[in-house]
Enzyme design. Sequence first.
Site, PDB file in Angstrom:
ATOM      1  N   CYS A  87     -43.268 -13.411 -44.128  1.00 28.42           N
ATOM      2  CA  CYS A  87     -42.375 -13.047 -45.221  1.00 28.42           C
ATOM      3  C   CYS A  87     -40.932 -13.325 -44.827  1.00 28.42           C
ATOM      4  CB  CYS A  87     -42.496 -11.581 -45.597  1.00 28.42           C
ATOM      5  SG  CYS A  87     -41.367 -11.179 -46.947  1.00 28.42           S
ATOM      6  N   LEU A  89     -40.676  -7.278 -50.005  1.00 30.62           N
ATOM      7  CA  LEU A  89     -41.941  -6.552 -49.820  1.00 30.62           C
ATOM      8  C   LEU A  89     -41.978  -5.150 -50.395  1.00 30.62           C
ATOM      9  CD1 LEU A  89     -43.018  -7.675 -46.252  1.00 30.62           C
ATOM     10  CD2 LEU A  89     -43.816  -8.518 -48.445  1.00 30.62           C
ATOM     11  N   ILE A  92     -37.624 -10.341 -52.778  1.00 27.99           N
ATOM     12  CA  ILE A  92     -38.110  -9.019 -53.168  1.00 27.99           C
ATOM     13  C   ILE A  92     -38.023  -8.076 -51.963  1.00 27.99           C
ATOM     14  CG2 ILE A  92     -40.065  -7.721 -54.104  1.00 27.99           C
ATOM     15  CD1 ILE A  92     -38.892  -9.913 -56.027  1.00 27.99           C
TER      16      ILE A  92
HETATM   17  C1  LIG Z   1     -41.908 -12.945 -56.319  1.00 29.03           C
HETATM   18  C2  LIG Z   1     -42.773 -13.330 -55.174  1.00 29.03           C
HETATM   19  C3  LIG Z   1     -43.256 -12.371 -54.297  1.00 29.03           C
HETATM   20  C4  LIG Z   1     -44.040 -12.711 -53.217  1.00 29.03           C
HETATM   21  N1  LIG Z   1     -44.532 -11.727 -52.398  1.00 29.03           N
HETATM   22  C5  LIG Z   1     -45.351 -12.063 -51.369  1.00 29.03           C
HETATM   23  C6  LIG Z   1     -45.933 -11.055 -50.561  1.00 29.03           C
HETATM   24  O1  LIG Z   1     -45.722  -9.873 -50.761  1.00 29.03           O
HETATM   25  N2  LIG Z   1     -46.744 -11.445 -49.536  1.00 29.03           N
HETATM   26  C7  LIG Z   1     -47.041 -12.746 -49.292  1.00 29.03           C
HETATM   27  O2  LIG Z   1     -47.802 -13.036 -48.369  1.00 29.03           O
HETATM   28  N3  LIG Z   1     -46.507 -13.729 -50.053  1.00 29.03           N
HETATM   29  C8  LIG Z   1     -45.681 -13.417 -51.089  1.00 29.03           C
HETATM   30  N4  LIG Z   1     -45.163 -14.417 -51.888  1.00 29.03           N
HETATM   31  C9  LIG Z   1     -45.504 -15.822 -51.604  1.00 29.03           C
HETATM   32  C10 LIG Z   1     -46.631 -16.329 -52.511  1.00 29.03           C
HETATM   33  O3  LIG Z   1     -47.814 -15.603 -52.299  1.00 29.03           O
HETATM   34  C11 LIG Z   1     -46.887 -17.827 -52.253  1.00 29.03           C
HETATM   35  O4  LIG Z   1     -47.247 -18.009 -50.903  1.00 29.03           O
HETATM   36  C12 LIG Z   1     -45.676 -18.690 -52.537  1.00 29.03           C
HETATM   37  O5  LIG Z   1     -44.953 -18.178 -53.638  1.00 29.03           O
HETATM   38  C13 LIG Z   1     -46.020 -20.148 -52.803  1.00 29.03           C
HETATM   39  O6  LIG Z   1     -46.841 -20.276 -53.938  1.00 29.03           O
HETATM   40  P1  LIG Z   1     -46.255 -20.606 -55.413  1.00 29.03           P
HETATM   41  O7  LIG Z   1     -45.302 -21.751 -55.253  1.00 29.03           O
HETATM   42  O8  LIG Z   1     -47.446 -20.954 -56.223  1.00 29.03           O
HETATM   43  O9  LIG Z   1     -45.575 -19.374 -55.896  1.00 29.03           O
HETATM   44  C14 LIG Z   1     -44.359 -14.071 -52.984  1.00 29.03           C
HETATM   45  C15 LIG Z   1     -43.884 -15.048 -53.852  1.00 29.03           C
HETATM   46  C16 LIG Z   1     -43.103 -14.702 -54.944  1.00 29.03           C
HETATM   47  C17 LIG Z   1     -42.603 -15.781 -55.846  1.00 29.03           C
END
Ligand SMILES: Cc1cc2nc3c(=O)[nH]c(=O)nc-3n(C[C@H](O)[C@H](O)[C@H](O)COP(=O)(O)O)c2cc1C
Lengths: 309, 309, 263, 263
Positions: free
Chosen positions: B131, B74, B72
């Site tokens: 990120c 951010l 994405i």
């Molecule tokens: C589409 C998407 C956008 C994300 N955007 C951010 C973000 O802006 N800031 C952040 O700290 N982590 C971001 N993450 C990471 C998630 O917060 C999380 O740490 C990571 O996806 C692992 O968890 P999950 O496997 O349950 O998704 C994003 C993850 C996804 C999939």
Amino acid sequence: MPANLQVNVGGLLMKNPVTVGSGTFAYGQEYDRYFDVSRLGAVTTKSLSLKPRAGNKPPRLVETPSGMLNAIGLQNVGIDVYLREKAPWLRNKGCTIIGNIYGYSPEEYAELARRLEAEGAADAIEANLSCPNVHDARTARGCTLVAQDPQQVTAYTQAIRAATKLPLFIKLTPNVLDIAEPALAAEAAGADGIAIINTLLGMGIDPETRRPILSNIVGGLSGPAIRPVAVKMVWDVAKVVKIPIIGMGGICTAADALQFILAGATAVAVGSYSFRQPDASMKVIEGLAEYCERHSVANITELIGAMKV
Amino acid sequence: MPANLQVNVGGLLMKNPVTVGSGTFAYGQEYDRYFDVSRLGAVTTKSLSLKPRAGNKPPRLVETPSGMLNAIGLQNVGIDVYLREKAPWLRNKGCTIIGNIYGYSPEEYAELARRLEAEGAADAIEANLSCPNVHDARTARGCTLVAQDPQQVTAYTQAIRAATKLPLFIKLTPNVLDIAEPALAAEAAGADGIAIINTLLGMGIDPETRRPILSNIVGGLSGPAIRPVAVKMVWDVAKVVKIPIIGMGGICTAADALQFILAGATAVAVGSYSFRQPDASMKVIEGLAEYCERHSVANITELIGAMKV
Amino acid sequence: MPYLSECEVTSHHELSPGHYRLVLHCPEIAQDAQAGQFCMLEVQQGYYPFLRRPMCFERIFKDSVSILYKIEGEGTRLLSALSPGQSINVQGPLGKPFPLEANHARHIMVAGGIGIAPFPALAEAIIAKLGVTPEIIIAARTDSMLLCEREFQQMGCKIHLATDDGSAGQKAFASEVLRALAPGPDTIAYCCGPMPMMKATHRVCEDLGVRCLASLEAEMACGDGVCLGCVVEAKVEIEAERMVRVCYDGPVFDSALINWDNY
Amino acid sequence: MPYLSECEVTSHHELSPGHYRLVLHCPEIAQDAQAGQFCMLEVQQGYYPFLRRPMCFERIFKDSVSILYKIEGEGTRLLSALSPGQSINVQGPLGKPFPLEANHARHIMVAGGIGIAPFPALAEAIIAKLGVTPEIIIAARTDSMLLCEREFQQMGCKIHLATDDGSAGQKAFASEVLRALAPGPDTIAYCCGPMPMMKATHRVCEDLGVRCLASLEAEMACGDGVCLGCVVEAKVEIEAERMVRVCYDGPVFDSALINWDNY
Ligand SMILES: Cc1cc2nc3c(=O)[nH]c(=O)nc-3n(C[C@H](O)[C@H](O)[C@H](O)COP(=O)(O)O)c2cc1C
Ligand SMILES: Cc1cc2nc3c(=O)[nH]c(=O)nc-3n(C[C@H](O)[C@H](O)[C@H](O)COP(=O)(O)OP(=O)(O)OC[C@H]3O[C@@H](n4cnc5c(N)ncnc54)[C@H](O)[C@@H]3O)c2cc1C
Ligand SMILES: Cc1cc2nc3c(=O)[nH]c(=O)nc-3n(C[C@H](O)[C@H](O)[C@H](O)COP(=O)(O)OP(=O)(O)OC[C@H]3O[C@@H](n4cnc5c(N)ncnc54)[C@H](O)[C@@H]3O)c2cc1C
Ligand SMILES: Cc1cc2nc3c(=O)[nH]c(=O)nc-3n(C[C@H](O)[C@H](O)[C@H](O)COP(=O)(O)O)c2cc1C
Ligand code: FES
Ligand code: FES
């Protein structure tokens, strides 16, 4: 005209770019019941150690979403039994053999390589510097695998290099900050190729018993779940080394294998997916041939690192 | 008697241990159409930057086996719009807010934390030092994320710490050799908690076009595919730090969440799975309550790090 | 020689809550299969679940085999959604069958729960090849989980029922029922069920000098002897290995060879 | 307000090779749904495929909706295995519908391939709400992929067929057919299909001063405006964003607002 699938992996000629992941194909015999394993570009053996190893206590594996965790702990027949019983069978079949080895010191690795070469029991050596399953997870911390420390990679590679003239591949772990570093260390120390990736460290806990699912607590994650990580690491290494790469991590189909080749791998290995589909590696070979015909690729080497960025 | 699910995460009181992954819940409004988001232990916002960000070009996401890759980059409304439009809505709902922030320097992070605190727009700060999607993958190599370098983690954490009295959580990347190192650095620099894990670096290539699937080439892998890696990292950090951990990575169900808690997490976040099941986080809360009753756990804090090794 | 075959489902029924019988048309596999062997079913075409599921043969017919199974998790749940006419990929036959040994007067099968699954085929083989009719102890948690009673009746087997809750037959563990049958050195016992139940059965047999064959269970990835994931610890080395593969060296083992201390 | 509902399949048919019509009983969703909106279907209960699949409403009935879809990969293949009586989890209605604007004399719908999907519902709405009968250009690679001809005939729509291979109708692209129809400022066009086809349609409309509404496609994770994965670049800021979400700000956009240079 069918495409030429032959590749040269740091001196090892493979009639097609497909081998199998060490530890996911034993020594070839079992899967020869499903297809002629000599049709593979090469058979990569289970990691061989000087003495037979019993491995870890069960449970040693658990399925995970689109993958699996294993903590086999390098159970293997040992080099003697391999030379006496397994290698002759592979030779007799006409297989190209990548002998994967594991030791506790540079000297052990060197000894293993020397014996494999001396007895003609391998056409190339793959040194597994990255097995995650031979440490006690309760006490281990930080840099516990040889392949996590570029200086150790240098020392081990040099020792094995001095012991053998066979093509030498160094198998690295993805559990690092920058996979390029150990890869560069291996190249500088005389390796002919880089095999990536070994498994990612992972674990599981059963909430009902509150116990770790694996007896060893920590295991190695493999399968399609990790494929995106593996493709990225192949690309990272391909950007910096000149020696060829054997790419693996979640390959199930020819399309998957092509991702690795386009990212920079010269050869690929089908690992865990053979457990699901014993002839998956053969299907990958057929699929690569079909792709090359459909895309008018005369020589599969044209595709190596051919991703358009 | 129903179990007490309340947890104290480094000074942040949460009525239950469940929050959401930053970037997987926007600013709460959309998913409030499916369930009352104020029932969550906390809502974690998308990473906020000083200026609005447009993010990377599409394609920005692709599905992978049991997971997804995203790049994405951010995209977010920026702190001003957040303070004006999003925070009042969250406050009005009665949500506990973890304000996730992203900046280009320690000063930017400090400024973001200061403004969130000054305007009462967050109850805790989560600093995203990890990120993976804001670099050009063509040229990036090695240590490109702040969270990959313990010294930088120290510097950034100190700067933010000096700027706010709110509970401060540092969000780390799994793309390191030993997650304990940046975690210890953050703890020593005054963090009140560690949020792990952000996404694993990965990529995909379309063999038909030979192009990377993501415009940014490299993205972050999330979802159940990475859960075993995340549980292991939580355990690794729990062994060495004293501050609480917010665990995440592939959590879909209460059983998944329990793995993180048993490994040592005080709170957990449901990330990508909300995309599939918008009310997944709510179901996790219900499942935790049910588990505690079934196992006669009076207080969910009894389960933190309670894995039997 | 194991095969990889797409097999049509010819029938599929729920026998009792959560327990099903699946009949698969698989001429090649059926021809080679022997009681005690198993197959690996591909319950899904995608990557979740990732691995196949091991299931032993309940009965072996000319062109088909039946599978008796219990819903445990995602894989068996998916299996239960198969309808007649649909097909499923089957890998098998795998593993070593029960040996058929003529030098025993008395054959007693000891089944715990879904561990009943391999015994209809075994009973048929014992009757056909050895001309003896085996007895069977069918033990389960509760009445509705006692399976295959009618089948064993039709074969003329003497049946001993036991339930943990006393809802049918004796309120006793299978191993205690076995002891009460006073088996001796002329007896061979076959057991299949949860590991603790087999351990107890082994102990009884050890006490009484009864030869006991156990069909073990383990998490399996390959089912083919390749991954080394399904091992159990043997008391002696079998083909130079301490850690023996349930899928390849078993699943049927002489219970005296297994180190039961781990269970 | 979108719902998450378990919906029963009431009918499911293959219309032409690889193309299906699925009818789902979903009273709540049907009640709120409007032409141009879509739903997210949970094609599988496990984690592969991981994400839901977006599908727009072909027609909206009192208690049900129909979906017209084409097999593209694993998700749609799984969808095609659903039988009437089975159920599937549906999230919707999502996104912004086609606006129904009274101030146009002529309404032309331009469909490329499976992009035909939202137009039966749109035609019904235009006829019902605006009292005008729209025309439709149905373009596809080849004859067998031309869908819904009969439906539009029954509604009395003027139909223009086009195929890439000339196997039916004109051998022409949809955008060229549109140009040949000489639409003018009194015309409103609606297009749905592959991005390059919509780009070409947009250019024709731009040339001729025709207002054009495009229903865009994008890979989607959430379908709800949350993940920011499905964005396209706008020429101007829409609600302070350049990168607009197909799922939430769209999928229907005034084609003049989209930066088509990327396609
Ligand atoms: C589409 C998407 C956008 C994300 N955007 C951010 C973000 O802006 N800031 C952040 O700290 N982590 C971001 N993450 C990471 C998630 O917060 C999380 O740490 C990571 O996806 C692992 O968890 P999950 O496997 O349950 O998704 C994003 C993850 C996804 C999939
Ligand atoms: C040689 C062999 C033959 C078998 N024959 C039969 C049979 O005829 N009928 C039958 O109902 N079952 C049989 N089983 C057990 C059956 O394979 C498991 O119940 C099944 O794999 C569970 O899959 P699942 O996806 O439904 O459950 P999962 O979600 O995978 O697991 C649910 C629970 O079952 C346990 N489990 C998973 N796989 C196995 C396994 N391979 N062995 C033991 N426990 C497991 C897990 O630890 C977990 O507690 C056999 C197992 C083996 C090894
Ligand atoms: C708002 C919206 C409405 C849609 N309505 C319909 C409809 O009514 N009927 C219909 O047949 N299809 C529709 N689609 C497209 C449909 O969602 C995809 O074809 C489907 O998701 C493919 O899933 P799969 O698992 O079969 O293929 P995959 O294996 O996921 O992908 C196969 C191929 O399709 C492409 N693809 C995958 N997902 C999408 C997507 N979301 N958009 C565009 N291309 C994609 C992939 O890049 C790949 O090339 C719609 C898409 C959107 C965004
Ligand atoms: C059960 C199992 C055993 C393995 N044993 C070894 C081994 O002995 N030596 C080695 O170098 N790699 C071993 N590996 C790692 C694989 O060779 C491969 O690097 C890894 O599994 C990633 O590929 P995959 O995802 O295709 O399985 C093993 C993997 C599995 C799953
Ligand atoms: S399951 Fe792989 S060796 Fe037995
Ligand atoms: S699909 Fe998530 S924002 Fe559109």
